[in-house]
Structures are given as C-alpha cells and as structure tokens.
Design a protein around this motif. Structure first.
Motif, PDB file in Angstrom:
ATOM      1  N   SER A  37      45.798  44.350  41.313  1.00 45.62           N
ATOM      2  CA  SER A  37      46.106  42.937  41.088  1.00 45.62           C
ATOM      3  C   SER A  37      46.313  42.641  39.608  1.00 45.62           C
ATOM      4  CB  SER A  37      44.977  42.048  41.631  1.00 45.62           C
ATOM      5  OG  SER A  37      43.733  42.382  41.029  1.00 45.62           O
ATOM      6  N   HIS A  38      45.633  43.382  38.734  1.00 46.77           N
ATOM      7  CA  HIS A  38      45.721  43.154  37.291  1.00 46.77           C
ATOM      8  C   HIS A  38      45.751  44.493  36.563  1.00 46.77           C
ATOM      9  CE1 HIS A  38      43.675  39.620  38.962  1.00 46.77           C
ATOM     10  NE2 HIS A  38      44.137  38.928  37.938  1.00 46.77           N
ATOM     11  N   ILE A  39      46.541  44.566  35.509  1.00 45.37           N
ATOM     12  CA  ILE A  39      46.531  45.714  34.603  1.00 45.37           C
ATOM     13  C   ILE A  39      46.293  45.199  33.186  1.00 45.37           C
ATOM     14  CG2 ILE A  39      47.864  47.599  33.574  1.00 45.37           C
ATOM     15  CD1 ILE A  39      47.109  48.217  36.422  1.00 45.37           C
TER      16      ILE A  39
ATOM     17  N   PHE B 132      40.778  41.756  47.732  1.00 47.54           N
ATOM     18  CA  PHE B 132      39.862  41.759  46.576  1.00 47.54           C
ATOM     19  C   PHE B 132      40.638  42.066  45.299  1.00 47.54           C
ATOM     20  CE2 PHE B 132      39.774  46.046  48.411  1.00 47.54           C
ATOM     21  CZ  PHE B 132      39.922  46.880  47.305  1.00 47.54           C
ATOM     22  N   PRO B 133      40.181  41.536  44.166  1.00 48.38           N
ATOM     23  CA  PRO B 133      40.820  41.856  42.884  1.00 48.38           C
ATOM     24  C   PRO B 133      40.578  43.319  42.530  1.00 48.38           C
ATOM     25  CG  PRO B 133      39.377  39.931  42.689  1.00 48.38           C
ATOM     26  CD  PRO B 133      39.075  40.572  43.995  1.00 48.38           C
ATOM     27  N   LEU B 134      41.606  43.964  41.984  1.00 50.11           N
ATOM     28  CA  LEU B 134      41.521  45.353  41.546  1.00 50.11           C
ATOM     29  C   LEU B 134      42.123  45.423  40.146  1.00 50.11           C
ATOM     30  CD1 LEU B 134      40.924  48.336  41.954  1.00 50.11           C
ATOM     31  CD2 LEU B 134      43.022  48.526  43.312  1.00 50.11           C
ATOM     32  N   ILE B 135      41.258  45.610  39.158  1.00 54.04           N
ATOM     33  CA  ILE B 135      41.629  45.479  37.751  1.00 54.04           C
ATOM     34  C   ILE B 135      41.691  46.858  37.105  1.00 54.04           C
ATOM     35  CG2 ILE B 135      40.974  44.430  35.539  1.00 54.04           C
ATOM     36  CD1 ILE B 135      39.079  42.635  37.554  1.00 54.04           C
TER      37      ILE B 135
ATOM     38  N   ASP C  53      38.973  49.868  37.419  1.00 57.47           N
ATOM     39  CA  ASP C  53      39.214  51.301  37.223  1.00 57.47           C
ATOM     40  C   ASP C  53      40.258  51.502  36.130  1.00 57.47           C
ATOM     41  OD1 ASP C  53      41.722  50.793  38.374  1.00 57.47           O
ATOM     42  OD2 ASP C  53      41.214  51.679  40.302  1.00 57.47           O
ATOM     43  N   GLY C  54      40.907  52.682  36.119  1.00 56.42           N
ATOM     44  CA  GLY C  54      41.868  53.007  35.076  1.00 56.42           C
ATOM     45  C   GLY C  54      43.299  52.601  35.365  1.00 56.42           C
TER      46      GLY C  54
END
Length: 204
Positions: free
Chosen positions: A89-91, A65-68, A43-44
């Motif tokens: 988890s990631h930006i 779960f990964p959330l990017i 997502d954003g």
C-alpha cells in the motif's frame, strides 16, 4: 491498526519447496485480518522473498491491511532497477546521503526502524525473521535495542538459522550460516533470549 507486524529477511538460496512453505506461512497475515485483527505490516517493499509473500497475503485478503515497504531510493525505480512489490500500500524511498551509489542496501535500516518505532508507539508489535543475510542481522540488532519480540522461522536458512543455532547452542554445517552465526555471536544479538521465539518452517 492495533497491532504491527514487521518482517525481516529474504528468501535467498532457498529450495523451491521451502520457498512455497514460506509463502504459505505468510498467509497467516490474511487469517489474522479475517479473524478481526486490525494489523499493519512493515517490510523492505521489494518484489522478492518474504516481502512478495506478504504482498500476496495482502492481495488475498482483499487489500484489507496496510503494507508499508521501506527501501533505499538508489535501488528502486525510478533511480534503481529492483522492482517494488505491487501489492504494497505504501513505499518509503530512503535517500541516505552517506549511502554508496552502487549497492546501497542497508542504508535504509536506521530510517526503517525509526519509522516502525513511531508507527507502533504504544501498540503491540512483533518482528518475523526468515532467512536473510548480514542486513537482517543489523535489523535484528535494531529490534533487540527496541526490546521488540521476534519470531525466528527455523529452517528458512541463513541469518534466521544462524540465530536459532546460537539460541540452541548448536553448530551449523553450512559455511554461510556458520559465518552469520559468528557475526551474530560477536555482536551479542541473542543477549536478550527472552525476545526470541522459534517456529519451524514446516509448521505451516
């Protein structure tokens, strides 16, 4: 991950009740994980609307779960002031040299969907569209070009409802939704109606 879920939209100008319903709906991500699905979500990345709701679902799943999140570098720290969601988890901060210094939202869209396509290559993916504005329409175009199926959250407002009205052949009464509908129609965003499914916000 075996399956990718991409989120498009926001929660601007939504009633408080509808915002709560939207947050509750995104707990479905947690339920997918609990059911044994290995999902990843993109997502954003900011602490607002459906992105914050996805972060809450990840937190409630025990960060299962990964959330990017993908956002323009000019708008998020350390350069900008829009906070990122702490449960991601990631930006990925996109520094687009052609982006204006002020209000560079949307300058990350091409990179975002290039990255999402690379991540999901050879695996099923779906995009959920809730609320949103003109940037959401650009993201819908990227999904149409990719041939990716989309779930429109009917009743969430703005861009999502504009697309619903196009598909259903109705005319919205709200001026902003009508304007977004006209832009979506001009861009032929519903040229592949088979890519769209609709779920009512009140469905839970």
């Amino acid at each position: 991950a075996d399956v990718f879920v991409f989120l498009s939209g926001g929660a601007s100008r939504m009633q408080e009740l509808h915002q709560r319903q939207l947050v509750a709906m995104f707990q479905g991500l947690r339920l997918l994980v609990n059911g044994g699905q290995r999902i990843a979500v993109g997502d954003g990345g900011t602490q607002a609307g459906i992105m914050e709701a996805a972060g809450q679902a990840r937190r409630d799943s025990g960060y299962a779960f990964p959330l990017i999140g993908v956002a323009p570098a000019n708008e998020i720290p350390p350069i900008g002031k829009t906070p990122i969601d702490p449960n991601h988890s990631h930006i990925v901060a996109v520094a687009n040299p052609s982006a204006p210094v002020q209000d560079s939202w949307g300058s990350e869209t091409d990179t975002m969907y290039w990255l999402f396509a690379k991540l999901a290559e050879g695996r099923p993916s779906v995009t959920i569209v809730a609320n949103g504005g003109s940037i959401t329409l650009a993201e819908v175009e990227a999904n149409v070009r990719a041939g990716r199926r989309m779930i429109l959250i009917k009743g969430s407002g703005r861009a999502a409802d504009a697309l619903v009205s196009l598909l259903e052949g109705t005319r919205p009464s709200e001026p902003e939704v009508l304007s977004l509908r006209e832009r979506a129609e001009k861009a032929a965003l519903t040229r592949r109606p088979e890519l769209f499914a609709m779920v009512a916000l009140q469905a839970g």
